[in-house]
Design a protein around this motif. Sequence first.
Motif, short mmCIF file in Angstrom:
data_model
loop_
_atom_site.label_atom_id
_atom_site.label_comp_id
_atom_site.label_asym_id
_atom_site.label_seq_id
_atom_site.Cartn_x
_atom_site.Cartn_y
_atom_site.Cartn_z
N GLU A 64 0.83 -1.20 0.00
CA GLU A 64 0.00 0.00 0.00
C GLU A 64 0.87 1.26 0.00
O GLU A 64 2.00 1.24 0.50
N PRO A 65 0.34 2.37 -0.54
CA PRO A 65 1.07 3.64 -0.46
C PRO A 65 1.25 4.07 0.98
O PRO A 65 0.55 3.59 1.89
N GLY A 66 2.18 4.99 1.20
CA GLY A 66 2.39 5.52 2.54
C GLY A 66 1.23 6.38 3.00
O GLY A 66 0.40 6.82 2.19
N LYS A 67 1.16 6.61 4.29
CA LYS A 67 0.07 7.39 4.88
C LYS A 67 0.62 8.33 5.95
O LYS A 67 1.71 8.11 6.49
N MET A 68 -0.16 9.36 6.24
CA MET A 68 0.15 10.26 7.34
C MET A 68 -0.90 10.09 8.43
O MET A 68 -2.09 9.89 8.14
N TYR A 69 -0.44 10.16 9.68
CA TYR A 69 -1.34 10.02 10.82
C TYR A 69 -1.16 11.20 11.78
O TYR A 69 -0.11 11.86 11.79
N VAL A 70 -2.21 11.45 12.57
CA VAL A 70 -2.13 12.44 13.63
C VAL A 70 -2.54 11.76 14.93
O VAL A 70 -3.37 10.82 14.93
N LEU A 71 -1.96 12.22 16.04
CA LEU A 71 -2.17 11.58 17.34
C LEU A 71 -2.23 12.67 18.40
O LEU A 71 -1.32 13.51 18.48
N ASP A 72 -3.26 12.68 19.20
CA ASP A 72 -3.40 13.67 20.26
C ASP A 72 -2.92 13.05 21.57
O ASP A 72 -3.58 12.20 22.16
N LEU A 73 -1.76 13.49 22.04
CA LEU A 73 -1.19 12.91 23.25
C LEU A 73 -1.89 13.37 24.52
O LEU A 73 -1.63 12.83 25.59
N LEU A 74 -2.77 14.36 24.41
CA LEU A 74 -3.53 14.80 25.58
C LEU A 74 -4.82 13.99 25.76
O LEU A 74 -5.50 14.12 26.78
N HIS A 75 -5.12 13.16 24.78
CA HIS A 75 -6.30 12.30 24.89
C HIS A 75 -6.03 11.18 25.90
O HIS A 75 -4.89 10.70 26.00
N PRO A 76 -7.05 10.77 26.67
CA PRO A 76 -6.83 9.70 27.66
C PRO A 76 -6.28 8.41 27.05
O PRO A 76 -5.52 7.69 27.69
N LYS A 77 -6.68 8.12 25.81
CA LYS A 77 -6.16 6.95 25.12
C LYS A 77 -5.69 7.38 23.72
O LYS A 77 -6.44 7.26 22.74
N PRO A 78 -4.47 7.89 23.62
CA PRO A 78 -3.99 8.40 22.33
C PRO A 78 -3.97 7.31 21.27
O PRO A 78 -3.38 6.24 21.46
N THR A 79 -4.65 7.57 20.15
CA THR A 79 -4.73 6.61 19.05
C THR A 79 -4.46 7.32 17.73
O THR A 79 -5.10 8.34 17.44
N PRO A 80 -3.53 6.83 16.92
CA PRO A 80 -3.26 7.46 15.63
C PRO A 80 -4.48 7.42 14.71
O PRO A 80 -5.14 6.38 14.59
N VAL A 81 -4.77 8.55 14.09
CA VAL A 81 -5.88 8.67 13.16
C VAL A 81 -5.31 9.02 11.78
O VAL A 81 -4.51 9.95 11.65
N GLU A 82 -5.70 8.25 10.76
CA GLU A 82 -5.19 8.53 9.42
C GLU A 82 -5.69 9.88 8.93
O GLU A 82 -6.86 10.22 9.08
N LEU A 83 -4.79 10.65 8.34
CA LEU A 83 -5.13 11.96 7.82
C LEU A 83 -5.66 11.84 6.40
O LEU A 83 -5.05 11.18 5.54
N LEU A 84 -6.77 12.48 6.15
CA LEU A 84 -7.31 12.57 4.80
C LEU A 84 -6.50 13.60 4.03
O LEU A 84 -6.28 14.72 4.53
N ILE A 85 -6.03 13.25 2.85
CA ILE A 85 -5.22 14.16 2.03
C ILE A 85 -6.04 14.62 0.84
O ILE A 85 -6.50 13.81 0.03
N LYS A 86 -6.22 15.94 0.74
CA LYS A 86 -6.97 16.53 -0.36
C LYS A 86 -6.01 17.30 -1.27
O LYS A 86 -4.99 17.82 -0.82
N GLY A 87 -6.36 17.37 -2.55
CA GLY A 87 -5.53 18.09 -3.50
C GLY A 87 -5.12 17.22 -4.66
O GLY A 87 -5.66 16.12 -4.86
N LYS A 88 -4.14 17.68 -5.43
CA LYS A 88 -3.75 17.00 -6.66
C LYS A 88 -2.60 16.02 -6.50
O LYS A 88 -2.10 15.47 -7.48
N LEU A 89 -2.15 15.80 -5.28
CA LEU A 89 -1.04 14.88 -5.06
C LEU A 89 -1.42 13.46 -5.47
O LEU A 89 -2.51 12.98 -5.16
N ASP A 90 -0.51 12.77 -6.16
CA ASP A 90 -0.72 11.38 -6.55
C ASP A 90 -0.52 10.49 -5.32
O ASP A 90 0.60 10.17 -4.95
N LEU A 91 -1.62 10.09 -4.71
CA LEU A 91 -1.54 9.29 -3.49
C LEU A 91 -1.14 7.84 -3.76
O LEU A 91 -0.68 7.15 -2.85
N SER A 92 -1.28 7.37 -4.99
CA SER A 92 -0.93 5.99 -5.30
C SER A 92 0.57 5.74 -5.19
O SER A 92 1.00 4.60 -5.02
N SER A 93 1.37 6.80 -5.32
CA SER A 93 2.83 6.65 -5.21
C SER A 93 3.39 7.41 -4.01
O SER A 93 4.60 7.64 -3.93
#
Length: 356
Positions: A82-111
Amino acid sequence: MATMKKALLAAAVAAFAAFLGHRWFKLKEITLASREVPVKHFSCHYLENIEFGAEDITILKDGLAFLSTGLKFPHMPALSNEPGKMYVLDLLHPKPTPVELLIKGKLDLSSFNPHGISVYTDETDDSIYLFVVNHPQHKSQVEIFRFVEEDTLVHLKTITHPLLHSVNDIFAIGVESFYATNQNSFPNDALHFLTIFLGLPWCDVVFYSPEEVRVAANGFLSANGINTSPDKRYIYVSDILDHEIDIFERQEGEQLVYIKSVDVGSLCDNIEVDHKTGDLWLGCHPNAMKLVNHDPEDPPGSEVIQIKKIHSEHPVVSQEYTDNGQVLKASSVAAPYEGKLLIGSVFHKALCCDLK
């Protein structure tokens, strides 16, 4: 005469063989090929959703962490197609869990193949810009995103330049300006290996802005992680094959002036800096040969090194975490925040550890 020619030829062959043997010994030395480290753990758990590496992690002052995942790199295992992904994580949350970031725009996400990352906050309007080193088809380019809402990146621009030929990491200093490290002397892998084999420190750090692109510092065997002091006065660069952190002072016109180097005794990858203390945290590779070989029976280990008082006459370098590859393979970054430590890896998993 014929006898003399044969003697000279034999002497030349012997000298060349001795030279090759010496350089092979030096190569094993710089890759720490025979190094073993004892196991030293924190109280840690795996981060959910991170299965194929978190090569770089950076944390904002408000506890928001960004992670680049799924890097596919030459000579490294690729555990996912699979292509690479970006995640965000809130360390102030009681149970920090990485959430995949939605990427908008013209970037080729397949590569999309994310590597080093950096965040810049525009103080005029508090806009957050995420800079990501990207290697589509193993090329090098820099993507600039704006972070919006809670889980979205808007792609703004792709930057390419001949000087940005083998970028590893990046440090953003403006909405379109940054420093970037080139880990290879040449885009060609064979030529780069030759420079490493010969011990030629030909890698560099490049300064990029829309108005100017130039080499800002050079003389690295392989420039890797880059970051800054909390006051933005100093730039830190990891020369991974020289086992050192090099310190530069930023001066007018974004000139970098070399100050000194601190020996770390390991192959240190990315650099993260504690916002409050200024301590450096380094994700390191104890033995590069294990990283390259990737033998399941003898996997690449992990190591985290901390540097306190780096600007003093006697910096304090300490080994804080080590693993033999049974828990975490190929650590590449260690990012601290308020008593917690996130440890990422090139292609494996990521840990959330308790420092208290």
